[in-house]
Design an enzyme around this catalytic site. Structure first.
Site, PDB file in Angstrom:
ATOM      1  N   HIS A  49       0.820  -1.205   0.000  1.00  0.00           N
ATOM      2  CA  HIS A  49       0.000   0.000   0.000  1.00  0.00           C
ATOM      3  C   HIS A  49       0.858   1.260   0.000  1.00  0.00           C
ATOM      4  O   HIS A  49       0.417   2.310  -0.452  1.00  0.00           O
ATOM      5  CB  HIS A  49      -0.920   0.026   1.218  1.00  0.00           C
ATOM      6  CG  HIS A  49      -1.822  -1.165   1.324  1.00  0.00           C
ATOM      7  ND1 HIS A  49      -2.717  -1.511   0.341  1.00  0.00           N
ATOM      8  CD2 HIS A  49      -1.963  -2.093   2.310  1.00  0.00           C
ATOM      9  CE1 HIS A  49      -3.381  -2.602   0.714  1.00  0.00           C
ATOM     10  NE2 HIS A  49      -2.933  -2.977   1.896  1.00  0.00           N
ATOM     11  N   HIS A  80       5.310   6.920   6.569  1.00  0.00           N
ATOM     12  CA  HIS A  80       5.068   6.371   5.241  1.00  0.00           C
ATOM     13  C   HIS A  80       4.652   7.497   4.299  1.00  0.00           C
ATOM     14  O   HIS A  80       4.518   8.655   4.722  1.00  0.00           O
ATOM     15  CB  HIS A  80       3.999   5.273   5.301  1.00  0.00           C
ATOM     16  CG  HIS A  80       2.685   5.756   5.835  1.00  0.00           C
ATOM     17  ND1 HIS A  80       2.352   5.691   7.162  1.00  0.00           N
ATOM     18  CD2 HIS A  80       1.619   6.328   5.215  1.00  0.00           C
ATOM     19  CE1 HIS A  80       1.137   6.203   7.343  1.00  0.00           C
ATOM     20  NE2 HIS A  80       0.669   6.603   6.170  1.00  0.00           N
ATOM     21  N   HIS A 108       2.438   8.974   0.590  1.00  0.00           N
ATOM     22  CA  HIS A 108       1.311   8.876  -0.333  1.00  0.00           C
ATOM     23  C   HIS A 108       1.568   9.788  -1.535  1.00  0.00           C
ATOM     24  O   HIS A 108       2.045  10.914  -1.381  1.00  0.00           O
ATOM     25  CB  HIS A 108       0.012   9.329   0.344  1.00  0.00           C
ATOM     26  CG  HIS A 108      -0.392   8.481   1.507  1.00  0.00           C
ATOM     27  ND1 HIS A 108      -1.173   7.349   1.374  1.00  0.00           N
ATOM     28  CD2 HIS A 108      -0.116   8.598   2.829  1.00  0.00           C
ATOM     29  CE1 HIS A 108      -1.366   6.810   2.569  1.00  0.00           C
ATOM     30  NE2 HIS A 108      -0.736   7.551   3.468  1.00  0.00           N
ATOM     31  N   HIS A 149       3.416  10.825   6.259  1.00  0.00           N
ATOM     32  CA  HIS A 149       2.684  10.735   7.517  1.00  0.00           C
ATOM     33  C   HIS A 149       3.583  10.117   8.581  1.00  0.00           C
ATOM     34  O   HIS A 149       4.043   8.979   8.434  1.00  0.00           O
ATOM     35  CB  HIS A 149       1.429   9.870   7.362  1.00  0.00           C
ATOM     36  CG  HIS A 149       0.369  10.491   6.514  1.00  0.00           C
ATOM     37  ND1 HIS A 149      -0.720   9.782   6.042  1.00  0.00           N
ATOM     38  CD2 HIS A 149       0.212  11.758   6.059  1.00  0.00           C
ATOM     39  CE1 HIS A 149      -1.479  10.594   5.330  1.00  0.00           C
ATOM     40  NE2 HIS A 149      -0.937  11.792   5.322  1.00  0.00           N
ATOM     41  N   THR A 186      -6.314   7.100   7.530  1.00  0.00           N
ATOM     42  CA  THR A 186      -6.736   7.235   6.131  1.00  0.00           C
ATOM     43  C   THR A 186      -6.766   5.902   5.411  1.00  0.00           C
ATOM     44  O   THR A 186      -6.975   5.851   4.193  1.00  0.00           O
ATOM     45  CB  THR A 186      -5.820   8.207   5.363  1.00  0.00           C
ATOM     46  OG1 THR A 186      -4.502   7.647   5.288  1.00  0.00           O
ATOM     47  CG2 THR A 186      -5.774   9.565   6.049  1.00  0.00           C
ATOM     48  N   THR A 187      -6.567   4.823   6.151  1.00  0.00           N
ATOM     49  CA  THR A 187      -6.673   3.471   5.608  1.00  0.00           C
ATOM     50  C   THR A 187      -7.548   2.645   6.541  1.00  0.00           C
ATOM     51  O   THR A 187      -7.729   3.010   7.712  1.00  0.00           O
ATOM     52  CB  THR A 187      -5.286   2.802   5.486  1.00  0.00           C
ATOM     53  OG1 THR A 187      -4.672   2.737   6.793  1.00  0.00           O
ATOM     54  CG2 THR A 187      -4.385   3.577   4.545  1.00  0.00           C
TER      55      THR A 187
END
Length: 246
Positions: free
Chosen positions: A86, A111, A113, A130, A197-198
């Site tokens: 992801h 991580h 995005h 994040h 957000t996941t």
């Protein structure tokens, strides 16, 4: 003997079913597992649809207040980098600390995005980091940093050198990373209440979004995107009257 074999087989089958049930349902950013379908994948993910304070959001019309200075303490330690399918996630439990609301939050991982998940006044950024922190009671605070097109980010280059190319793989980073190089020099920020957000989209997360972005080169963004093979951002969620303060 046959009865014993049947009993063993039944036990093994039950164990297999229990193991499958305990696994989190697969989700993704496209196809049948995409964000608009997350709540359909499992009751555990229901907040992805029913939650009132979901993240990310478009930050706009922030209320001016006297926010306390952001108190971050960094340690330069070797890290471990994981491609979880992801995102690229860097495990960090080496003593990096966020002090917020008179509480201590320890950095667990950070991580990335692409494109950004949060937007500022409708503006999206090519990359967002994040930094996920947790306090002693399990509460979560996320510090988000936006990256704008510009010069190559030196500390990001160190991470990208070790970026695992395939999902499920990980690499140890031998050189020390100075996390201050992933943060802007001017540390003003927005704050609001949101969620992961996941999946499972758990709410009650303290969100800190840095106002000032740092730079990232076009090549660095392309390198990350090539490994991910698809955008890995959840779309902006309704604010539902939430107040963003600055």
């Amino acid at each position: 003997m046959k009865l014993r074999v049947l009993m063993v087989s039944a036990l093994l089958a039950t164990a297999s079913l229990n193991a499958q049930a305990s696994e989190h349902p697969a989700w993704s950013y496209d196809g049948n597992g995409s964000p608009e379908h997350w709540a359909e994948l499992s009751p555990e993910y229901s907040q992805c649809q029913t939650g009132a304070n979901q993240s990310p959001i478009n930050i706009t019309a922030a209320l001016k207040t006297n926010l306390e200075p952001l108190n971050l303490r960094f340690m330069e330690l070797p890290l471990k980098e994981v491609n979880n399918g992801h995102t690229i996630q860097v495990a960090d439990k080496g003593g990096d600390i966020l002090t917020l609301d008179n509480q201590t939050f320890e950095l667990q991982q950070f991580h990335f995005h692409t494109p950004s998940e949060n937007t500022i006044e409708g503006r999206s950024f090519p990359l967002e980091a994040h930094f996920v922190h947790q306090n002693a009671t399990g509460e979560i605070a996320v510090v988000a940093v936006m990256f704008r097109p510009g010069e190559e980010n030196k500390e990001l280059s160190k991470l990208w050198q070790h970026m695992p190319a395939s999902a499920g793989s990980e690499t140890a980073i031998s050189q020390k990373i100075d996390l201050k190089g992933l943060f802007p020099k001017e540390m003003s920020y927005y704050r609001f209440s949101g969620s992961l957000t996941t999946p499972p989209c758990t709410e009650g997360v303290r969100w800190i979004v840095m106002k000032q972005p740092v730079t990232v080169s076009e090549q660095q963004v392309k390198q990350f995107a090539a490994v991910m093979r698809h955008p890995n951002n959840r779309p902006v969620q309704p604010a539902h009257g939430r107040v963003v303060v600055e």
